[in-house]
Motif scaffolding. Structure first.
Motif, PDB file in Angstrom:
ATOM      1  N   ALA A  62      26.520  50.695   6.512  1.00 53.15           N
ATOM      2  CA  ALA A  62      26.160  51.363   5.267  1.00 53.15           C
ATOM      3  C   ALA A  62      27.244  51.059   4.237  1.00 53.15           C
ATOM      4  CB  ALA A  62      26.035  52.875   5.490  1.00 53.15           C
ATOM      5  N   GLY A  63      26.960  50.134   3.371  1.00 54.10           N
ATOM      6  CA  GLY A  63      27.930  49.704   2.367  1.00 54.10           C
ATOM      7  C   GLY A  63      27.313  48.606   1.523  1.00 54.10           C
ATOM      8  N   SER A  64      28.104  48.013   0.665  1.00 51.89           N
ATOM      9  CA  SER A  64      27.582  46.979  -0.222  1.00 51.89           C
ATOM     10  C   SER A  64      27.346  45.678   0.541  1.00 51.89           C
ATOM     11  CB  SER A  64      28.555  46.728  -1.381  1.00 51.89           C
ATOM     12  OG  SER A  64      29.748  46.134  -0.894  1.00 51.89           O
ATOM     13  N   LEU A  65      26.520  44.815  -0.043  1.00 47.16           N
ATOM     14  CA  LEU A  65      26.282  43.494   0.538  1.00 47.16           C
ATOM     15  C   LEU A  65      27.592  42.730   0.637  1.00 47.16           C
ATOM     16  CD1 LEU A  65      24.475  41.151   1.437  1.00 47.16           C
ATOM     17  CD2 LEU A  65      24.031  40.659  -0.989  1.00 47.16           C
ATOM     18  N   ARG A  66      28.427  42.832  -0.377  1.00 45.49           N
ATOM     19  CA  ARG A  66      29.717  42.138  -0.364  1.00 45.49           C
ATOM     20  C   ARG A  66      30.573  42.611   0.815  1.00 45.49           C
ATOM     21  NH1 ARG A  66      31.110  43.714  -4.759  1.00 45.49           N
ATOM     22  NH2 ARG A  66      30.838  41.894  -6.133  1.00 45.49           N
ATOM     23  N   ALA A  67      30.667  43.942   0.984  1.00 44.60           N
ATOM     24  CA  ALA A  67      31.514  44.488   2.063  1.00 44.60           C
ATOM     25  C   ALA A  67      31.010  44.058   3.429  1.00 44.60           C
ATOM     26  CB  ALA A  67      31.546  46.012   1.964  1.00 44.60           C
ATOM     27  N   ASN A  68      29.691  43.983   3.605  1.00 42.80           N
ATOM     28  CA  ASN A  68      29.133  43.550   4.886  1.00 42.80           C
ATOM     29  C   ASN A  68      29.482  42.106   5.194  1.00 42.80           C
ATOM     30  OD1 ASN A  68      26.985  45.263   6.599  1.00 42.80           O
ATOM     31  ND2 ASN A  68      27.073  46.055   4.507  1.00 42.80           N
ATOM     32  N   LEU A  69      29.555  41.264   4.182  1.00 45.12           N
ATOM     33  CA  LEU A  69      29.903  39.860   4.403  1.00 45.12           C
ATOM     34  C   LEU A  69      31.406  39.674   4.595  1.00 45.12           C
ATOM     35  CD1 LEU A  69      27.917  37.369   4.395  1.00 45.12           C
ATOM     36  CD2 LEU A  69      26.955  39.470   3.520  1.00 45.12           C
ATOM     37  N   LEU A  70      32.203  40.450   3.858  1.00 45.36           N
ATOM     38  CA  LEU A  70      33.662  40.301   3.935  1.00 45.36           C
ATOM     39  C   LEU A  70      34.233  40.722   5.278  1.00 45.36           C
ATOM     40  CD1 LEU A  70      34.833  41.432   0.371  1.00 45.36           C
ATOM     41  CD2 LEU A  70      34.717  39.108   1.293  1.00 45.36           C
ATOM     42  N   GLY A 105      20.289  30.386   3.319  1.00 43.13           N
ATOM     43  CA  GLY A 105      18.919  30.461   2.828  1.00 43.13           C
ATOM     44  C   GLY A 105      18.571  31.766   2.146  1.00 43.13           C
ATOM     45  N   LEU A 106      19.582  32.505   1.680  1.00 44.13           N
ATOM     46  CA  LEU A 106      19.338  33.809   1.058  1.00 44.13           C
ATOM     47  C   LEU A 106      19.519  33.785  -0.456  1.00 44.13           C
ATOM     48  CD1 LEU A 106      21.083  36.176   3.647  1.00 44.13           C
ATOM     49  CD2 LEU A 106      18.634  36.023   3.159  1.00 44.13           C
ATOM     50  N   GLY A 107      19.592  32.591  -1.052  1.00 43.63           N
ATOM     51  CA  GLY A 107      19.760  32.495  -2.500  1.00 43.63           C
ATOM     52  C   GLY A 107      18.636  33.173  -3.276  1.00 43.63           C
ATOM     53  N   PRO A 108      17.359  32.845  -2.998  1.00 43.17           N
ATOM     54  CA  PRO A 108      16.257  33.504  -3.722  1.00 43.17           C
ATOM     55  C   PRO A 108      16.217  35.011  -3.477  1.00 43.17           C
ATOM     56  CG  PRO A 108      15.505  31.489  -2.653  1.00 43.17           C
ATOM     57  CD  PRO A 108      16.882  31.749  -2.141  1.00 43.17           C
ATOM     58  N   TRP A 109      16.511  35.439  -2.251  1.00 47.46           N
ATOM     59  CA  TRP A 109      16.528  36.877  -1.929  1.00 47.46           C
ATOM     60  C   TRP A 109      17.600  37.590  -2.744  1.00 47.46           C
ATOM     61  CZ3 TRP A 109      20.495  39.585   0.761  1.00 47.46           C
ATOM     62  CH2 TRP A 109      20.152  40.874   1.199  1.00 47.46           C
ATOM     63  N   LEU A 110      18.786  36.981  -2.837  1.00 54.48           N
ATOM     64  CA  LEU A 110      19.871  37.586  -3.599  1.00 54.48           C
ATOM     65  C   LEU A 110      19.510  37.709  -5.066  1.00 54.48           C
ATOM     66  CD1 LEU A 110      22.822  38.583  -3.710  1.00 54.48           C
ATOM     67  CD2 LEU A 110      23.519  36.203  -4.059  1.00 54.48           C
ATOM     68  N   ALA A 111      18.793  36.703  -5.608  1.00 56.79           N
ATOM     69  CA  ALA A 111      18.429  36.721  -7.025  1.00 56.79           C
ATOM     70  C   ALA A 111      17.508  37.886  -7.361  1.00 56.79           C
ATOM     71  CB  ALA A 111      17.767  35.399  -7.401  1.00 56.79           C
ATOM     72  N   GLU A 112      16.777  38.394  -6.361  1.00 56.14           N
ATOM     73  CA  GLU A 112      15.867  39.518  -6.602  1.00 56.14           C
ATOM     74  C   GLU A 112      16.577  40.866  -6.607  1.00 56.14           C
ATOM     75  OE1 GLU A 112      12.951  39.321  -3.578  1.00 56.14           O
ATOM     76  OE2 GLU A 112      12.047  37.437  -4.278  1.00 56.14           O
ATOM     77  N   LEU A 113      17.824  40.903  -6.168  1.00 54.41           N
ATOM     78  CA  LEU A 113      18.555  42.166  -6.089  1.00 54.41           C
ATOM     79  C   LEU A 113      19.207  42.473  -7.430  1.00 54.41           C
ATOM     80  CD1 LEU A 113      20.300  41.737  -2.601  1.00 54.41           C
ATOM     81  CD2 LEU A 113      18.078  42.759  -3.120  1.00 54.41           C
ATOM     82  N   GLY A 114      18.859  43.592  -8.007  1.00 50.53           N
ATOM     83  CA  GLY A 114      19.356  43.940  -9.327  1.00 50.53           C
ATOM     84  C   GLY A 114      20.870  44.065  -9.381  1.00 50.53           C
ATOM     85  N   GLU A 115      21.476  44.540  -8.290  1.00 51.12           N
ATOM     86  CA  GLU A 115      22.916  44.750  -8.288  1.00 51.12           C
ATOM     87  C   GLU A 115      23.680  43.620  -7.616  1.00 51.12           C
ATOM     88  OE1 GLU A 115      24.742  47.517  -9.666  1.00 51.12           O
ATOM     89  OE2 GLU A 115      22.800  47.492 -10.671  1.00 51.12           O
ATOM     90  N   GLY A 116      22.980  42.564  -7.189  1.00 51.37           N
ATOM     91  CA  GLY A 116      23.661  41.425  -6.597  1.00 51.37           C
ATOM     92  C   GLY A 116      24.479  41.799  -5.375  1.00 51.37           C
ATOM     93  N   LEU A 117      25.750  41.390  -5.352  1.00 45.35           N
ATOM     94  CA  LEU A 117      26.616  41.669  -4.206  1.00 45.35           C
ATOM     95  C   LEU A 117      26.964  43.144  -4.074  1.00 45.35           C
ATOM     96  CD1 LEU A 117      29.109  38.645  -4.371  1.00 45.35           C
ATOM     97  CD2 LEU A 117      27.098  38.914  -2.914  1.00 45.35           C
ATOM     98  N   ASP A 118      26.716  43.928  -5.110  1.00 45.71           N
ATOM     99  CA  ASP A 118      26.977  45.369  -5.050  1.00 45.71           C
ATOM    100  C   ASP A 118      25.807  46.162  -4.486  1.00 45.71           C
ATOM    101  OD1 ASP A 118      29.588  45.285  -6.152  1.00 45.71           O
ATOM    102  OD2 ASP A 118      28.706  44.995  -8.139  1.00 45.71           O
ATOM    103  N   THR A 119      24.720  45.496  -4.130  1.00 38.72           N
ATOM    104  CA  THR A 119      23.558  46.174  -3.557  1.00 38.72           C
ATOM    105  C   THR A 119      23.940  46.874  -2.260  1.00 38.72           C
ATOM    106  OG1 THR A 119      22.072  44.539  -4.520  1.00 38.72           O
ATOM    107  CG2 THR A 119      21.205  45.869  -2.706  1.00 38.72           C
ATOM    108  N   HIS A 120      23.476  48.096  -2.108  1.00 41.66           N
ATOM    109  CA  HIS A 120      23.817  48.901  -0.926  1.00 41.66           C
ATOM    110  C   HIS A 120      22.921  48.512   0.249  1.00 41.66           C
ATOM    111  CE1 HIS A 120      25.422  52.437   1.152  1.00 41.66           C
ATOM    112  NE2 HIS A 120      24.197  52.580   1.646  1.00 41.66           N
ATOM    113  N   LEU A 121      23.558  48.255   1.395  1.00 42.17           N
ATOM    114  CA  LEU A 121      22.825  47.887   2.604  1.00 42.17           C
ATOM    115  C   LEU A 121      22.955  48.973   3.657  1.00 42.17           C
ATOM    116  CD1 LEU A 121      23.721  44.133   3.159  1.00 42.17           C
ATOM    117  CD2 LEU A 121      21.834  45.084   1.861  1.00 42.17           C
TER     118      LEU A 121
END
Length: 563
Positions: free
Chosen positions: A422-430, A449-465
């Motif tokens: 439970a955290g941001s997309l960035r934190a999950n990758l880091l 292969g997640l480039g198009p999926w990422l483009a759909e996220l309004g908050e980008g790397l800050d999106t909460h997962l």
């Protein structure tokens, strides 16, 4: 700290500050007993209409005891909880350090989230003994000792009554503890049965529904739930007996005190106000005695939690560290396995013998029948499990002669269910590489292969997962109103696990059925994207199905295990 070197701390050993908290609590309850007794003396004496000056001492004492009780109680809470929370921090850190060497071979078949949640709950219950058991017992003993000594000094016959009530309360505590422990064991067994049946039904829900075989599993679940209800009733009955007996002790002690004082009042050896003071003493002690059932119920729960933690954390690790400081020299190692055998439990052979040679940068798949040891081979390669026979060389050296962390630092492991925190997309990758910047993270997502999926996220790397992803739009003022939530698909989850592996830049990538839950075309696309992005790295993939096998250098078919 390992399970081999950790010294077992006694269950009742107070941590720093807890003894002081218990003594302060004893002062609080002593003030309560004194307040009740002194108030009784004051009321009866005032009814005789004496000169007011003769009541001033009692009035001041009532005020002092009335103020002292909540003040001491408040300070006791601050001191005890501060000590317990500090202890909990240390205990959690130590427990997590002990869990690491046990991962994953000694952690059983529970889901990781369930296991971690269970460890956290058990640690909370074990540390609760400081606040819910040690402090109340010190408080009870201290307040009872003050009451017994005071009544013996003031009036010895009354002292014997108070002493008798304290001894009876101790006996009630012993009975209550026996009932609580029995109920706790039954409750834990029943809840464990519900968890097992519920997991079985939930994991196979689609298959059971497809063959219309849901009735019998639901009967199992209903039966398990009834056992939980019975165990909960038995446990609550034990607590009820303890509370009822504690109240009975207080009542009997009060009646006994009245019987002792009755004759002396009639004989004129003691006056009415003094008799009221003594009569209310065992009644006031009822608040102290009332702590015993709750404290011993917490003791039973803490003891059970300690036993579970000890059974988990004192296991022998499945991998031993050589203690060597010589790190491997190879950037991308040559992996050599010769006549390798391995076992998860030591009771039977789960792998091998297997001989395998993986050149640096080679991409291979390992397949074979169920039970042939494919996942066990990956566990050995990842240094999650030591071989029981044969050799495993990392470059020119046996892995058991290399530092454990050094080998693991060269391996990225992706299984069939990558965990999202439970955290941001960035934190999950880091998690894979804390020093990476946003450019590195974005590149890893693109290569997975997640480039198009990422483009759909309004908050980008800050999106909460988490179980879901939450995209809140770009304007802070409107973020709450525009927040959207949807589940993460299996393909997205698999690609996120692969993105972590790519971001780590580790030379060896091990994949254990990474696309097992995906449909054929999606699985094929995910694996091909991974292989393309992993050029120059060694990739070993376990799979039951021929997914993108034509893009691999080799496919190894493991034979069945020979005993």
């Amino acid at each position: 700290m390992t399970s081999e070197t950790q010294e077992r701390r006694p269950l009742f050993k107070p941590v720093r500050g807890v003894t002081l908290a218990g003594l302060i609590g004893a002062l609080a309850f002593a003030c309560g007993v004194a307040l009740t007794a002194t108030s009784g003396w004051l009321i009866v004496r005032a009814s005789e209409r004496p000169v007011v000056l003769t009541l001033l001492t009692a009035i001041v004492a009532v005020r002092a005891f009335g103020i002292g009780r909540p003040v001491f109680r408040y300070v006791e809470r601050l001191v005890s909880h501060n000590a317990a929370l500090a202890d909990l921090t240390d205990r959690r850190t130590a427990a997590y350090r002990q869990l690491v060497p046990l991962t994953p071979a000694r952690l059983g078949t529970k889901r990781r989230a369930d296991l971690l949640s269970g460890v956290v709950r058990d640690l909370d219950d074990e540390v609760d003994i400081q606040v819910r058991v040690v402090v109340p017992l010190i408080t009870t003993v201290g307040a009872a000792l003050v009451a017994v000594v005071t009544t013996f000094v003031v009036h010895p016959p009354a002292g014997f009554v108070v002493l008798g009530s304290v001894v009876a309360a101790a006996l009630v505590g012993w009975i209550d503890l026996a009932l609580e422990r029995r109920g706790q064991a039954a409750s834990l067994a029943a809840r464990g049965q519900v968890d097992r049946v519920a997991h079985l039904v939930a994991s196979g829900a689609n298959e059971l529904g497809a063959i219309r075989a849901t009735d019998e599993p639901m009967t199992w679940l209903a039966y398990a739930q009834k056992n939980v209800e019975k165990a909960a009733f038995a446990q609550s009955r034990g607590r009820a007996v303890g509370v009822a007996l504690a109240l009975a002790v207080t009542g009997v002690a009060t009646l006994a005190m009245a019987w002792v004082l009755d004759g002396e009042v009639e004989a004129g050896t003691i006056n009415g106000p003094f008799a009221a003071l003594l009569l209310l003493t065992p009644l006031a002690l009822g608040d102290v005695v009332g702590l015993i059932p709750d404290a011993l119920g917490s003791l039973a729960r803490s003891s059970a939690a300690r036993d579970r933690l000890e059974a988990l954390l004192t296991q022998e690790p499945a991998v031993r560290d050589s203690g060597s400081e010589a790190a491997p020299n190879e950037t991308v190692p040559h992996l050599r396995v010769r006549d390798l055998t391995a076992s998860w439990t030591g009771e039977k052979t789960d792998l091998g013998p297997v001989t395998l040679d993986v050149a640096p940068g080679e991409h291979i798949a390992v397949t074979g029948p169920n039970g042939c040891g494919k996942s066990t081979l990956l566990a050995v390669l990842a240094r999650h499990l030591d071989p029981t026979g044969g050799t495993y060389a990392w470059g020119e050296r046996d892995v058991r002669d290399l530092p454990l962390d050094a080998v693991r630092d060269g391996i990225a492991f992706v299984d069939d269910d990558p965990h999202l925190f439970a955290g941001s997309l960035r934190a999950n990758l880091l998690l894979a590489r804390p020093d990476a910047d946003d450019t590195d993270v974005l590149r890893a997502l693109e290569r997975a292969g997640l480039g198009p999926w990422l483009a759909e996220l309004g908050e980008g790397l800050d999106t909460h997962l988490g179980e879901y992803l939450v995209s809140a739009g770009r304007s802070g003022a409107e973020s709450v109103a525009t927040a959207t939530e949807r589940s993460i698909s299996g393909g997205e989850r698999a690609r996120l696990g692969i993105a972590r592996a790519l971001l780590s830049e580790r030379p060896v990538i091990l994949l254990d059925e990474p696309v097992a839950h995906l449909d054929g075309p999606t699985a094929d696309a995910v694996v091909r994207d991974l292989l393309t992005a992993s050029a120059g790295r060694t990739v070993v993939m376990v799979s039951h199905h021929p997914i993108a096998f034509d893009a691999l250098d080799r496919v190894i078919d493991l034979p069945a295990v020979t005993s």
